[in-house]
Design a protein around this motif. Sequence first.
Motif, PDB file in Angstrom:
ATOM      1  N   ASP A  22     -24.966 -57.379 -17.829  1.00 13.93           N
ATOM      2  CA  ASP A  22     -24.409 -58.721 -17.693  1.00 13.93           C
ATOM      3  C   ASP A  22     -23.262 -58.659 -16.686  1.00 13.93           C
ATOM      4  O   ASP A  22     -22.178 -58.132 -16.973  1.00 13.93           O
ATOM      5  CB  ASP A  22     -23.901 -59.212 -19.048  1.00 13.93           C
ATOM      6  N   LEU A  23     -23.488 -59.185 -15.484  1.00 12.22           N
ATOM      7  CA  LEU A  23     -22.478 -59.083 -14.434  1.00 12.22           C
ATOM      8  C   LEU A  23     -21.188 -59.798 -14.801  1.00 12.22           C
ATOM      9  O   LEU A  23     -20.104 -59.397 -14.367  1.00 12.22           O
ATOM     10  CB  LEU A  23     -23.031 -59.652 -13.124  1.00 12.22           C
ATOM     11  N   SER A  24     -21.264 -60.859 -15.603  1.00 11.80           N
ATOM     12  CA  SER A  24     -20.049 -61.582 -15.954  1.00 11.80           C
ATOM     13  C   SER A  24     -19.121 -60.742 -16.822  1.00 11.80           C
ATOM     14  O   SER A  24     -17.928 -61.034 -16.952  1.00 11.80           O
ATOM     15  CB  SER A  24     -20.395 -62.892 -16.672  1.00 11.80           C
ATOM     16  N   ALA A  25     -19.657 -59.682 -17.423  1.00 11.04           N
ATOM     17  CA  ALA A  25     -18.839 -58.796 -18.246  1.00 11.04           C
ATOM     18  C   ALA A  25     -18.416 -57.541 -17.494  1.00 11.04           C
ATOM     19  O   ALA A  25     -17.723 -56.683 -18.049  1.00 11.04           O
ATOM     20  CB  ALA A  25     -19.598 -58.409 -19.516  1.00 11.04           C
ATOM     21  N   ARG A  26     -18.828 -57.423 -16.223  1.00 12.19           N
ATOM     22  CA  ARG A  26     -18.515 -56.214 -15.450  1.00 12.19           C
ATOM     23  C   ARG A  26     -17.227 -56.420 -14.640  1.00 12.19           C
ATOM     24  O   ARG A  26     -16.978 -57.502 -14.120  1.00 12.19           O
ATOM     25  CB  ARG A  26     -19.670 -55.871 -14.511  1.00 12.19           C
ATOM     26  N   LYS A  27     -16.443 -55.385 -14.500  1.00 13.93           N
ATOM     27  CA  LYS A  27     -15.205 -55.451 -13.730  1.00 13.93           C
ATOM     28  C   LYS A  27     -15.527 -55.587 -12.243  1.00 13.93           C
ATOM     29  O   LYS A  27     -16.503 -55.034 -11.746  1.00 13.93           O
ATOM     30  CB  LYS A  27     -14.366 -54.205 -13.972  1.00 13.93           C
ATOM     31  N   CYS A  28     -14.639 -56.326 -11.551  1.00 11.38           N
ATOM     32  CA  CYS A  28     -14.860 -56.619 -10.137  1.00 11.38           C
ATOM     33  C   CYS A  28     -13.923 -55.799  -9.252  1.00 11.38           C
ATOM     34  O   CYS A  28     -12.883 -55.293  -9.700  1.00 11.38           O
ATOM     35  CB  CYS A  28     -14.612 -58.104  -9.856  1.00 11.38           C
ATOM     36  N   LEU A  29     -14.275 -55.673  -7.987  1.00 10.31           N
ATOM     37  CA  LEU A  29     -13.381 -55.225  -6.935  1.00 10.31           C
ATOM     38  C   LEU A  29     -12.639 -56.449  -6.390  1.00 10.31           C
ATOM     39  O   LEU A  29     -13.070 -57.591  -6.591  1.00 10.31           O
ATOM     40  CB  LEU A  29     -14.180 -54.553  -5.815  1.00 10.31           C
ATOM     41  N   GLU A  30     -11.532 -56.226  -5.709  1.00  9.30           N
ATOM     42  CA  GLU A  30     -10.780 -57.372  -5.197  1.00  9.30           C
ATOM     43  C   GLU A  30     -11.502 -57.966  -3.986  1.00  9.30           C
ATOM     44  O   GLU A  30     -11.938 -57.255  -3.071  1.00  9.30           O
ATOM     45  CB  GLU A  30      -9.362 -56.956  -4.799  1.00  9.30           C
ATOM     46  N   THR A  31     -11.621 -59.295  -3.983  1.00  5.46           N
ATOM     47  CA  THR A  31     -12.266 -59.988  -2.868  1.00  5.46           C
ATOM     48  C   THR A  31     -11.845 -61.447  -2.856  1.00  5.46           C
ATOM     49  O   THR A  31     -11.414 -61.998  -3.878  1.00  5.46           O
ATOM     50  CB  THR A  31     -13.801 -59.881  -2.968  1.00  5.46           C
ATOM     51  N   LYS A  32     -11.954 -62.092  -1.711  1.00  2.00           N
ATOM     52  CA  LYS A  32     -11.641 -63.505  -1.585  1.00  2.00           C
ATOM     53  C   LYS A  32     -12.933 -64.315  -1.572  1.00  2.00           C
ATOM     54  O   LYS A  32     -13.954 -63.859  -1.062  1.00  2.00           O
ATOM     55  CB  LYS A  32     -10.854 -63.781  -0.306  1.00  2.00           C
ATOM     56  N   VAL A  33     -12.877 -65.521  -2.145  1.00  2.00           N
ATOM     57  CA  VAL A  33     -14.011 -66.432  -2.170  1.00  2.00           C
ATOM     58  C   VAL A  33     -13.580 -67.755  -1.539  1.00  2.00           C
ATOM     59  O   VAL A  33     -12.571 -68.335  -1.936  1.00  2.00           O
ATOM     60  CB  VAL A  33     -14.505 -66.680  -3.614  1.00  2.00           C
ATOM     61  N   ASP A  34     -14.335 -68.216  -0.538  1.00  2.00           N
ATOM     62  CA  ASP A  34     -14.067 -69.500   0.110  1.00  2.00           C
ATOM     63  C   ASP A  34     -15.334 -70.341   0.034  1.00  2.00           C
ATOM     64  O   ASP A  34     -16.406 -69.901   0.478  1.00  2.00           O
ATOM     65  CB  ASP A  34     -13.683 -69.295   1.575  1.00  2.00           C
ATOM     66  N   ILE A  35     -15.214 -71.542  -0.516  1.00  2.00           N
ATOM     67  CA  ILE A  35     -16.348 -72.462  -0.650  1.00  2.00           C
ATOM     68  C   ILE A  35     -15.968 -73.761   0.057  1.00  2.00           C
ATOM     69  O   ILE A  35     -14.954 -74.385  -0.285  1.00  2.00           O
ATOM     70  CB  ILE A  35     -16.679 -72.733  -2.129  1.00  2.00           C
ATOM     71  N   PHE A  36     -16.751 -74.166   1.040  1.00  2.00           N
ATOM     72  CA  PHE A  36     -16.397 -75.344   1.814  1.00  2.00           C
ATOM     73  C   PHE A  36     -17.663 -76.014   2.346  1.00  2.00           C
ATOM     74  O   PHE A  36     -18.755 -75.449   2.326  1.00  2.00           O
ATOM     75  CB  PHE A  36     -15.463 -74.967   2.973  1.00  2.00           C
ATOM     76  N   LYS A  37     -17.536 -77.225   2.825  1.00  2.00           N
ATOM     77  CA  LYS A  37     -18.648 -78.019   3.351  1.00  2.00           C
ATOM     78  C   LYS A  37     -18.961 -77.633   4.794  1.00  2.00           C
ATOM     79  O   LYS A  37     -18.087 -77.284   5.571  1.00  2.00           O
ATOM     80  CB  LYS A  37     -18.313 -79.512   3.309  1.00  2.00           C
ATOM     81  N   HIS A  38     -20.237 -77.722   5.150  1.00  2.00           N
ATOM     82  CA  HIS A  38     -20.648 -77.526   6.527  1.00  2.00           C
ATOM     83  C   HIS A  38     -21.804 -78.466   6.819  1.00  2.00           C
ATOM     84  O   HIS A  38     -22.359 -79.095   5.919  1.00  2.00           O
ATOM     85  CB  HIS A  38     -21.097 -76.075   6.772  1.00  2.00           C
ATOM     86  N   GLY A  39     -22.194 -78.552   8.049  1.00  2.00           N
ATOM     87  CA  GLY A  39     -23.381 -79.323   8.383  1.00  2.00           C
ATOM     88  C   GLY A  39     -24.613 -78.559   7.963  1.00  2.00           C
ATOM     89  O   GLY A  39     -24.610 -77.340   7.903  1.00  2.00           O
ATOM     90  N   SER A  40     -25.718 -79.260   7.659  1.00  2.00           N
ATOM     91  CA  SER A  40     -26.932 -78.570   7.237  1.00  2.00           C
ATOM     92  C   SER A  40     -27.461 -77.723   8.377  1.00  2.00           C
ATOM     93  O   SER A  40     -27.250 -78.030   9.547  1.00  2.00           O
ATOM     94  CB  SER A  40     -27.990 -79.582   6.804  1.00  2.00           C
ATOM     95  N   PHE A  41     -28.124 -76.610   8.011  1.00  2.00           N
ATOM     96  CA  PHE A  41     -28.637 -75.716   9.057  1.00  2.00           C
ATOM     97  C   PHE A  41     -30.147 -75.777   9.109  1.00  2.00           C
ATOM     98  O   PHE A  41     -30.802 -76.225   8.199  1.00  2.00           O
ATOM     99  CB  PHE A  41     -28.189 -74.274   8.802  1.00  2.00           C
TER     100      PHE A  41
END
Length: 698
Positions: free
Chosen positions: A679-698
Amino acid sequence: MDELDKKVTGIFDGKVVRKDLLHRIKKGTNVPTFVLEFLLARYCASDDEAEIQGGLEAVLETLNDNYVRPNEANRAQSKVATKGKYKFIDKVHVNYVEKDRRHWAALENFDSRRVAISEKFYRDNDRLLQGGLWCEVTIAYNEIEDDDYAFYIEDLRPIQLSRFSFERYCEGRAQCSRDEWIDIVLRSVGLEPSKLAHRIKMHFVARLLPLVEPNFNFIELGPRGTGKSYFFSEFSPYSTLISGGQATKATLFYNNQRKKIGLVGFWDTVAFDEVGGIKVKDPDTIQIMKDFMANGRFSRGVEVIADASMAFVGNLDLSVSQIVNSEVYDLFQPLPKEFDLAVMDRFACYLPGWEMPKNSSDFLTSNYGFITDYLAEAFHYQLKQTNRFEEVSKRIRLGSSVEGRDEKGIKKTVAAFLKILHPDGAPSDEEFHEYVEYAVECRRRVKEQMNKRKSDDEFAKINLSYIGADGKEVIVYCPESKSATATQEPIRRDIHSDKAPDKPVKATLKSGPGVTHDPITTDIADTPESPSADEPVNEKLKEQHYTIHYGDTGFSYESIIGPYLYGAKSIEIEDPYIRVTHQIHNFVRFCEAVIKTPTVRKIRLVTSYDGDTDVTKMSENLSELKQSLLELDIELEIKVNEHMHDREIRIDNGWTIKIGRGLDFFQKPDSWFGIGANDLSARKCLETKVDIFKHGSF
C-alpha cells in the motif's frame, strides 16, 4: 430400461447414453459433462451390461492416461519430452502476444502458456481465441534448440460432434409425444422427470431457453444450491459462464484497440454467475449492454451485430414472501445498482428460482438421455438457423395491457419453447396456450418489480393477459405475488410534497394465514446515498503547490492525481527513469491508479535509458504492461527519448502535474513483509515538490 428408454434408444441409436454412468464417473473429477459424455458415447454406446462395464473401464483408462489433472502438469510435460508426443484431453486457449507478433496456445491443466500452434487450428475454431475449448490435443516436443518454445500442437480435435443432422433430429421427435419429449430432454440434462411436478419440469426446460433463441434476455434469482449455473457452465460447449468481475465492454462487446469483437460474437449464450457481484467501472458498458439486449446490435466506432443471448443468475438473500409483501424491497434486489429500469425492462423471462428443488441425488436419473453434446448441437443449430417468431406472432393473441417490450419478450419465450419441445412442427392449441401462459407469467414478474420501483404509472399495466382458444381474455398472475398488496398495488409517494415520508418505513410481511413475522424496517431518510464513482466531484479543483517531506506517509499516485482525472481520455507522462524493474513497478501502480477513471482510453509514456540499462528486459516488462492494458481497451504508447530530463504528467482535461522526482518518490521499504510494502499510501516518501496547474489541452 423402461418404455421411454427402449423408445429413445431405438429412435436415436448411438446418440444416447445412460446417465447413471455419467454420475459414476463425474464424482471426483472436474471434467465437464460434455467431455465425459463424449467418451461415454465412444465406449459405452450399448445396452449390454458387459459391454457397458468394459466401456466404463476404457473411459476411466482414457481419463487416467490422457486427461491432465492440474497437479500432474509436470508429469505430463515430461511424458511429451520423453515420448516425443502425446495425446491429451485439456482446455486449450489461444492468445495473440504482441511482443512476439504471433499466437501461442495455452493449455489449462498441462500448465504451459507458450505452446506453438498452427494458424489453421484457431482459424477453423474461433472460440479457441475467446474463452477456449476442450479438445483432444496431440502435443509434440520441439527438438530444435534455437526455437524459443518446447512444445507445439501437432493435432487438435474439438470435443464436439463432427456431423449433425437436424432433419434426423426432427424425424425422431415426430415419433414421440410432447410429454415424452419433455422427459427425454430432462433426462438428457441428468434429471429424473418422474420425480418432478409438471410446473417444475417447465422451469427446467425454461433454463434452456437462452441456448436456442438468439438475443434472449433471461434472469433467474433464487436460493443457493439449485443448479442455476450448471446449464450454462457444463451443458453446452456453445455457452460460457463468466464472473461479474469480467463485465467490461472490451471483454463482452468490442475491443477497440484490438479491433476484435468480444464474447457476444463467439458464444450462443453469455451467462453471468453471481450477478450481484458484477462490478461496472465504465458507464459505457451498461449503455452498450442495453443496446445489445434490445436488438442484438451496438456501435463502438463500428456497427456490431451478434446473436448471443444473455443470462443472469444470482441469489436472493431474503425470503420471497418477505419481498413481495414489502413496500421497500423487490425481486430485483440482488442486482447491482448500475442495472437500472432500462436494463430490467429488457428481460424477457424471469424464472422463479425459489420454486426449484435443491440439488440432490434423489432427482438424478439412471435412465437414457441424449448425449449432452448432441442436444447442444441441436440447440445451436436452431439458434443459428431457425426462426419461430413469425409463427408465434401469427398465432398468439395478447391482451390490451401487453405493451411493446412485453409483447416481444412473451413471443420470444414462446418461440424458444417451440424450438425445444416442437422442433418438428406446430404444437396443439392446448400446448401452445400453456407456453403462452408461462411466458406471460415470466414477463409479468419482470413488470411487477419495475412497477414497485417506479414512482409513477409508467409500468402500472401489470395485468398481462392473452386470449384463449374460447375467445376469452385470461389474466395471468405470478403465484408468489397474486395476493400481495404491496406488489399488486404499490404505494405511490408524491414527489412534489414537502412532507417527508414517515420513518422508519415498515413493510408488513404476509406469508399465509396464522403466520406472523417481524416487519422489515428501513430508515430511508437517514440513509444517505453515497455518490457514484462516475459522478463529477462537486468540490472545485484548484491549483496546488506543496512539498512532500522525507519520511512522510499518506501519499499515493491515486491521492495526488486521482481528483484531477475526471473526464480524462488521454494522459501523457514524461519520466526518464522508467527503466529498471522497481521503476517499472511504479509505473504499473501509476497505471492502476489511472484506470480507475473509466473514461481513460490512452496512456502515453515518454522515457529514456542509458548505457547501463538492460534494454531487452525493459522492453519485455513494458510490453507485458501494454498487453495487459489492451485487455482493458486502453492503449499504451511508449516513446523513447535519450536526451530528456523533465518529469511531467499532462492530462487532456487541462491539468498538468509535476512531481520533482517523477514517479520514483517512495523509499524502499525496510521489509517487503512490513506495512507499506504493497500500500503506497502507507509507505514513507523521499522529499519532493508537487506542482499542479492548468494548461492548454495537448
